[in-house]
Enzyme design. Structure first.
Site, mmCIF file in Angstrom:
data_model
loop_
_atom_site.group_PDB
_atom_site.id
_atom_site.type_symbol
_atom_site.label_atom_id
_atom_site.label_comp_id
_atom_site.label_asym_id
_atom_site.label_seq_id
_atom_site.Cartn_x
_atom_site.Cartn_y
_atom_site.Cartn_z
ATOM 1 N N GLY A 1 -8.030 -6.064 1.893
ATOM 2 C CA GLY A 1 -7.205 -5.859 2.928
ATOM 3 C C GLY A 1 -7.434 -4.917 3.876
ATOM 4 N N THR B 1 0.923 -1.192 -0.133
ATOM 5 C CA THR B 1 -0.004 0.006 -0.150
ATOM 6 C C THR B 1 0.809 1.194 -0.024
ATOM 7 O OG1 THR B 1 -1.423 -1.156 1.353
ATOM 8 C CG2 THR B 1 -1.904 1.088 1.245
ATOM 9 N N ARG C 1 -10.855 -10.872 -2.360
ATOM 10 C CA ARG C 1 -10.146 -10.342 -0.959
ATOM 11 C C ARG C 1 -9.952 -9.034 -0.902
ATOM 12 N NH1 ARG C 1 -5.040 -7.697 0.269
ATOM 13 N NH2 ARG C 1 -4.310 -8.346 2.217
ATOM 14 N N THR D 1 0.629 0.046 6.632
ATOM 15 C CA THR D 1 1.055 -0.619 5.277
ATOM 16 C C THR D 1 1.584 -2.063 5.832
ATOM 17 O OG1 THR D 1 2.592 -0.673 3.518
ATOM 18 C CG2 THR D 1 3.448 0.041 5.466
#
Length: 331
Positions: free
Chosen positions: A221, A191, A219, A242
């Site tokens: 996150g 990220t 998915r 991150t």
């Protein structure tokens, strides 16, 4: 009008005024609230590619635009980078070859917007901002998010890029194990998270990513989840995360950082304690890199990571640097 009707109408109007939400983007906190801030504008962003993101956002801060404008511009910069394999147009696909993008954005008034599993749109961060400012919702995902983006004429892209598709085809032949954890380090940037504070002391943040390479379709996150990948509270400050999203979600990572700053900890201390909490929640930390960066309402900044190898970019009027964070353990 009869008195009874007048009173009834007045009561209805009063209730409506109470429950009517402020429109996203309205400055419901008056400028005097920020009048004591004198720390100057700042931007911080995760990883080395955060420097280019900061520079893009800084141009707007120099023009007197808000921190919200700055973090959006910074995120768009990275989303457009064809060499970045974990954000935007250059991102890696899921197991079925689809590049799905996640993003969220949040401002000093706690307005927020988010998209998840968005495919074929150049700037998911701008879609998230549009949702925040123009709908009663916070998050749109999948086909609904794409339909919304197309309706409002957001720029489209074709993914995966040819070179990325070749990598995916090679992976398919090798039949990589589904449970294999990614290594998240200086070579796998994951990220990008951005935080900015403007001249008035208003804090905003953004996250954008293509997520875990070869993930299961559908998915999500931490990046599009307010409180995990990003959290802002103008009473305290803001934080972004991150790393492996599943681990960050477990502890509502960015919200945890902000709440620790509320208790009086510095940004670095809050990030450190959050990393320590994350470690306690996992029996196996092999290759599990996670990191947090934060800024408080004084303009103080800090970060901390599980392993060495994490850095973040800082941009101010006089600085444009990368900072290596303290860490809990070596690889």
């Amino acid at each position: 009008m009869e008195r009874r009707s007048f009173v009834k109408l007045g009561a209805v109007g009063l209730v409506a005024s109470i429950v009517k939400p402020a429109l996203a983007g309205e400055d419901t906190i008056s400028d005097p609230f920020f009048s004591d801030y004198n720390g100057g504008a700042k931007m911080i962003s995760t990883w080395s590619h955060g420097q280019e993101a900061n520079r893009a956002g800084w141009k707007l801060l120099e023009e007197g635009k808000t921190s919200l404008d700055a973090v959006e511009a910074g995120a768009r910069q990275t989303e457009s980078d064809v060499t970045n394999r974990s954000v935007g147009i250059g991102g890696m696909p899921d197991r079925e070859g689809h590049v799905t993008l996640d993003a969220c954005i949040m401002d000093w008034n706690s307005n927020c917007g988010s998209v998840g599993c968005l495919e074929g749109i150049a700037h998911p961060i701008s879609v998230a901002k549009h949702i925040m400012q123009n709908t009663p919702h916070i998050m749109l995902v999948g086909a609904g998010a794409k339909k919304y983006a197309l309706k409002h004429q957001f720029e489209t892209i074709k993914t995966p890029l040819p070179e990325v598709k070749k990598e995916w085809e090679k992976w398919k032949k090798e039949q990589a194990a589904i449970a294999k954890k990614p290594e998240i380090n200086h070579e796998n940037h994951d990220t990008i998270g951005l935080l900015a504070i403007d001249e008035l002391g208003r804090i905003s943040g953004a996250c954008t990513t293509s997520g875990w390479a070869y993930k299961l379709p559908g998915r999500l996150g931490d990046s599009p989840i307010i409180g995990s990948g990003l959290f802002i509270d103008q009473e305290v400050g803001g934080a972004v995360a991150t790393g492996l999203g599943e681990s960050i979600i477990r502890i509502a990572g960015s919200h945890t950082v902000v709440e620790l700053m509320r208790q009086g900890k510095t940004p670095e201390q809050a990030c450190k304690e959050t990393v320590e909490r994350l470690i306690r929640k996992h029996k196996d930390m092999t290759g599990l890199q996670c990191a947090f960066i934060a800024i408080n309402t004084k303009g103080e900044i800090g970060g901390y990571s599980v392993y060495n190898g994490f850095n973040y970019a800082l941009k101010t009027k006089d600085q444009d640097v990368l900072i290596d964070t303290p860490f809990d353990r070596k690889w």
